[in-house]
Enzyme design. Structure first.
Site, mmCIF file in Angstrom:
data_model
loop_
_atom_site.group_PDB
_atom_site.id
_atom_site.type_symbol
_atom_site.label_atom_id
_atom_site.label_comp_id
_atom_site.label_asym_id
_atom_site.label_seq_id
_atom_site.Cartn_x
_atom_site.Cartn_y
_atom_site.Cartn_z
ATOM 1 C CE LYS A 124 -2.695 -1.278 3.461
ATOM 2 N NZ LYS A 124 -2.327 -2.715 3.541
ATOM 3 C CE1 TYR A 156 1.277 -0.479 6.165
ATOM 4 C CE2 TYR A 156 1.428 -0.497 3.773
ATOM 5 C CZ TYR A 156 1.079 -1.122 4.951
ATOM 6 O OH TYR A 156 0.543 -2.385 4.914
#
Length: 368
Positions: A124, A156
């Site tokens: 992702k 992230y």
């Protein structure tokens, strides 16, 4: 085919590892790797796992700075392996919660002699968060670590930034490990394609249903790759103990590529079910398997299985998201290869080995 893991030198000075999320797919494999390499392990999770030599379980609420400070304040790990995350309703909440968990845990270790912190993220990083998955401009495949961040907010990125900030303040090195879909052993995990497909195939076998690919024609026909949890664990240990792995982000996949139209036949043969390819529109497992809780409980009773609660075994939504993608997803791993990391798995073997373990532990029926 599996190449021998690159274990650390057993004659090296003793190291104490803190594995965060130690009961998950990645954390379980990492704990096994570290114990095999002679490390002492602090295993942190919401609930303690099985007792074993070389592992000391500690429990804490990762969302509570006070709890983390209380539990970790006196601990002296040299290495931290962060494999946990908490899924939230929105990406804004994902960012707030998951970045805080990294920040607060490292702050609680402010007096520890930290040498290295390794963080698990995923693709992702390149594809975008759940609520903007695959939208907008994305880097071309195969994904490379030097691709710029997307403009879309992403937890992230926030986790990485917390690691970078703590490293600058506390003086440790770091590594980031961007895995694709992880194949490994865990029960009650939110993202577990291996066990999800094993349960799906077992239900198909028991009910005489066709084993219908739930995803898109694009995924069926395109090249892709996956990450065996043991490969991820080995790369994390390698990066944390070699100069070439310090202060670097690495993609981590098995090293082979495959097409689901071929892999689906291998899985079907293992379970003795009829493989069927995709329709023009995906047929999500959440729809195919709706209302199967009682059927699984009955199957579990008939075969003496260890877990009768279907919700603890199958993460339909996650497998649907992966197999329903409408773009090619394949990863460049040459950066870690050139730096000296060479562990390689064949994904078909990863699936079969995992299914054998599930059967041995009575998580799925053998139908023998």
């Amino acid at each position: 085919m599996t190449m021998t893991p690159q274990h650390t030198d057993p004659s090296a000075a003793p190291r104490l590892a803190l594995v965060v999320g130690a009961t998950g797919i990645s954390g379980s494999a990492l704990t096994d790797q570290l114990i095999g390499d002679g490390w002492e392990v602090l295993a942190l999770s919401r609930r303690p796992g099985a007792e074993r030599d070389g592992v000391r379980w500690i429990t804490a609420d990762l969302r509570s700075p006070d709890d983390l400070a209380r539990v970790l304040g006196a601990e002296r790990p040299t290495h931290v392996f962060f494999t946990a995350w908490a899924r939230q309703a929105t990406e804004e909440q994902n960012i707030a919660v998951n970045s805080a968990m990294v920040r607060d845990l490292l702050a609680a270790l402010g007096s520890a002699p930290l040498e290295h912190v390794a963080l698990v993220t995923g693709l992702k990083h390149y594809l975008g968060p759940f609520e903007a998955y695959g939208e907008g401009d994305m880097p071309d495949t195969p994904f490379r670590e030097d691709a710029p961040r997307l403009e879309t907010p992403n937890f992230y990125y926030a986790q990485e930034d917390e690691v970078y900030a703590a490293a600058a303040a506390q003086g440790f090195t770091w590594s980031i490990h961007r895995s694709h879909t992880v194949l490994g052993h865990a029960v009650g995990n939110l993202m577990n394609m291996g066990l999800t497909l094993a349960v799906y195939a077992s239900i198909c076998r028991a009910q005489g249903r066709p084993f219908t690919f739930p995803g898109s024609e694009t995924q069926w026909n395109s090249l892709t790759d996956m990450t065996d949890a043991t490969v991820l664990a080995d790369q994390m240990v390698w990066a944390s103990t070699t100069e070439a792995g310090a202060d670097e982000a690495f993609n981590v996949v098995n090293g082979d590529v495959f097409r689901w139209r071929t892999m689906w036949l291998i899985l079907a043969e293992y379970f003795g079910v009829e493989p069927v390819g995709p329709d023009a529109q995906p047929q999500p497992l959440e729809e195919q398997m709706a209302g199967m809780d009682d059927a699984w409980a009955t199957l579990a009773g008939e075969h003496g299985l260890a877990e009768a609660d279907l919700s603890r075994l199958a993460s339909w939504w996650h497998t649907d998201a992966d197999l329903g993608r409408t773009m090619e997803v394949v990863t460049d791993i040459s950066k870690s290869r050139l730096a000296g990391f060479s562990t390689h798995h064949r994904t078909a073997d990863s699936f079969v080995d995992l299914f054998d373990r599930f059967r041995a532990e009575r998580l799925i029926p053998s139908f023998d």
